[in-house]
Scaffold this active site. Structure first.
Site, PDB file in Angstrom:
ATOM      1  N   SER A  53     -11.659  -9.685 -30.534  1.00 27.69           N
ATOM      2  CA  SER A  53     -10.783 -10.837 -30.776  1.00 27.69           C
ATOM      3  C   SER A  53     -11.264 -12.085 -30.038  1.00 27.69           C
ATOM      4  O   SER A  53     -10.962 -13.210 -30.457  1.00 27.69           O
ATOM      5  CB  SER A  53      -9.346 -10.504 -30.355  1.00 27.69           C
ATOM      6  OG  SER A  53      -9.293 -10.089 -28.999  1.00 27.69           O
TER       7      SER A  53
ATOM      8  N   HIS B  80      -7.040 -13.601 -23.326  1.00 33.59           N
ATOM      9  CA  HIS B  80      -7.350 -14.537 -24.406  1.00 33.59           C
ATOM     10  C   HIS B  80      -7.181 -15.978 -23.947  1.00 33.59           C
ATOM     11  O   HIS B  80      -6.513 -16.259 -22.948  1.00 33.59           O
ATOM     12  CB  HIS B  80      -6.466 -14.237 -25.622  1.00 33.59           C
ATOM     13  CG  HIS B  80      -6.725 -12.890 -26.212  1.00 33.59           C
ATOM     14  ND1 HIS B  80      -5.985 -11.774 -25.868  1.00 33.59           N
ATOM     15  CD2 HIS B  80      -7.653 -12.471 -27.101  1.00 33.59           C
ATOM     16  CE1 HIS B  80      -6.437 -10.719 -26.546  1.00 33.59           C
ATOM     17  NE2 HIS B  80      -7.460 -11.114 -27.292  1.00 33.59           N
TER      18      HIS B  80
ATOM     19  N   ASP C 136      -0.648 -13.027 -20.962  1.00 32.35           N
ATOM     20  CA  ASP C 136      -1.950 -12.621 -21.496  1.00 32.35           C
ATOM     21  C   ASP C 136      -3.022 -13.429 -20.772  1.00 32.35           C
ATOM     22  O   ASP C 136      -3.191 -14.629 -21.017  1.00 32.35           O
ATOM     23  CB  ASP C 136      -1.990 -12.892 -23.000  1.00 32.35           C
ATOM     24  CG  ASP C 136      -3.329 -12.525 -23.640  1.00 32.35           C
ATOM     25  OD1 ASP C 136      -4.294 -12.240 -22.901  1.00 32.35           O
ATOM     26  OD2 ASP C 136      -3.424 -12.561 -24.892  1.00 32.35           O
TER      27      ASP C 136
END
Length: 432
Positions: free
Chosen positions: A166, A414, A411
């Site tokens: 990702s 990311h 998070d």
């Protein structure tokens, strides 16, 4: 000969002494400049800024802005002494983050429609935007700006593919967002799903693609994600199921790291996944990673023609889940961080240098030349640029209650977009 009166010095001798002192002073100043990397112009600018700061009663935010402004003005002076970027002479790891309040945003999370909703931090409620205005400045060279027209000319008639997890998909999105606004609506196409995405600029017959494979080598979590890391099984000696999609691509940009960090030991199968839980060995993740990178390298050396295909390997994107790494004892991972770590060469626990070395060791032995795109050092500093709690879960922006629980919901892997992946693409552009 006339003897000068006692206590007097001849005019000629006085002039010589003054000249020597001036020369020594200039030499000492220049030595300090060499040792500290600070020019006399920078010293004056810093002194002026320091004086201004000492007479100010501004808040800590204003102080941060003053520091950032000072760094930006220093950068302007430094540029005069830097050379134009050359692949073999310039190090992209030796530099610093410089705040530029006048930086023009190449796109926003409103202007680019191709961004994952989990990454659009401003739209998801992030109250600050300073993280958008930092630029990576090399010590000795001038890093070229991302020039869209030049990029499109270089990609004319070609395929550029990002391969990985990702984080690589975020770099793909960044690249597409950097160029898409310059292409008329009817002259571009996009197709995307969770695994494979591509964007096409019709007038240039150029495609920018993303191929999903979190471990590069084959695994039982390639097609349908296995949520429990302890149930994931890798075939570290097999890559062909993925690699058939890379044949014929003109520019390949690989990266794999984060998924390897989920557990200390990784289940590795040497045949197929049919045997499930019974047909695997457990290997230390660093050993498994090195084996996986060797499998990738063997395929590149066997099937890639360096005369027609360029290969890049982007190094690890560090996470920031331990605030003690940067000295914040009361911190909660990357939550509420609004400034990069200023310390030169900073590296935290989210960076596994042994795995980084594995990439270097393998690439150095390859027959096909591979450009290592070292994004790790510059990214290490950016504790402020993660999505943190300004993300989405199950298609919904985190609630106020969820945002108050960063231990669970932050998070710190990311990155916000626009953000750090744009700088990765600026580095990629410098090498294209």
């Amino acid at each position: 000969m006339k003897i000068p009166p006692k206590g007097k010095t001849p005019l000629s001798l006085a002039i010589i002494i003054i000249a020597v002192i001036a020369l020594m002073s200039a030499t000492f100043t220049e030595d300090l400049r060499v040792l500290t990397g600070t020019s006399t112009f920078k010293a004056k600018a810093a002194a002026a800024a320091s004086s201004s700061s000492s007479t100010s009663t501004s808040t800590s935010t204003s102080v941060e802005r003053d520091v950032s402004s000072r760094e930006t003005s220093e950068a302007v002076v430094d540029e005069e002494d830097k050379i134009e970027f050359k692949r073999k002479k310039c190090s992209t790891t030796k530099g610093k983050w410089v705040f530029n309040s006048s930086k023009e945003m190449p796109y926003t999370d409103e202007s680019c429609p191709y961004l994952d909703k989990q990454l659009v931090c401003q739209r998801n409620g992030r109250p600050d935007d300073k993280y958008l205005y930092w630029e990576w400045e090399l010590d000795d060279c001038t890093l070229p700006r991302f020039n869209v027209e030049n990029v499109l000319q270089k990609l004319r008639g070609k395929r550029l593919m990002f391969v990985g997890d990702s984080l690589q998909r975020a770099q793909w999105q960044s690249f597409v967002c950097l160029i898409q606004a310059h292409i008329p609506p009817k002259r571009k196409l996009i197709k995307r799903n969770e695994a494979n995405c591509w964007f096409k600029a019709k007038d240039y017959n150029a495609t920018i693609e993303f191929y999903w494979t979190p471990f590069i080598v084959e695994s039982n979590t390639d097609k349908y994600i296995v949520p429990d890391p302890n149930k994931r099984i890798l075939r570290v000696d097999s890559i062909s199921a993925h690699a058939q999609s890379w044949v014929g691509v003109d520019i390949l940009v690989f990266s794999t790291y984060t998924w390897w960090m989920s557990v200390e030991s990784i289940k590795c199968s040497w045949h197929s996944f049919v045997n499930g839980e019974e047909g695997y060995d457990e290997l230390d993740r660093r050993i498994a990673y090195r084996l996986g990178i060797k499998t990738w390298a063997n395929w590149i050396d066997s099937f890639i023609n360096p005369n027609t295909t360029r290969v890049f390997f982007a190094t690890m994107s560090p996470s920031h889940t331990r605030s003690l790494d940067w000295g914040r004892e009361d911190g909660i991972q990357c939550y509420n961080e609004t400034m990069p770590v200023a310390r030169r060469g900073f590296s935290g626990s989210g960076t596994d240098m042994e795995m980084m070395q594995a990439v270097t060791d393998v690439v150095e032995r390859m027959k096909v030349p591979v450009t290592v795109l070292n994004v790790t050092q510059l990214t290490n500093h950016r504790i402020d640029a993660h999505v943190s709690v300004y993300t989405q879960l199950d298609g919904k922006v985190l609630s106020d209650e969820q945002k108050k629980n960063p231990h669970r919901y932050a998070d710190c892997i990311h990155w916000c977009l626009p953000g750090v992946p744009d700088i990765w693409n600026q580095l990629l552009y410098a090498y294209l």
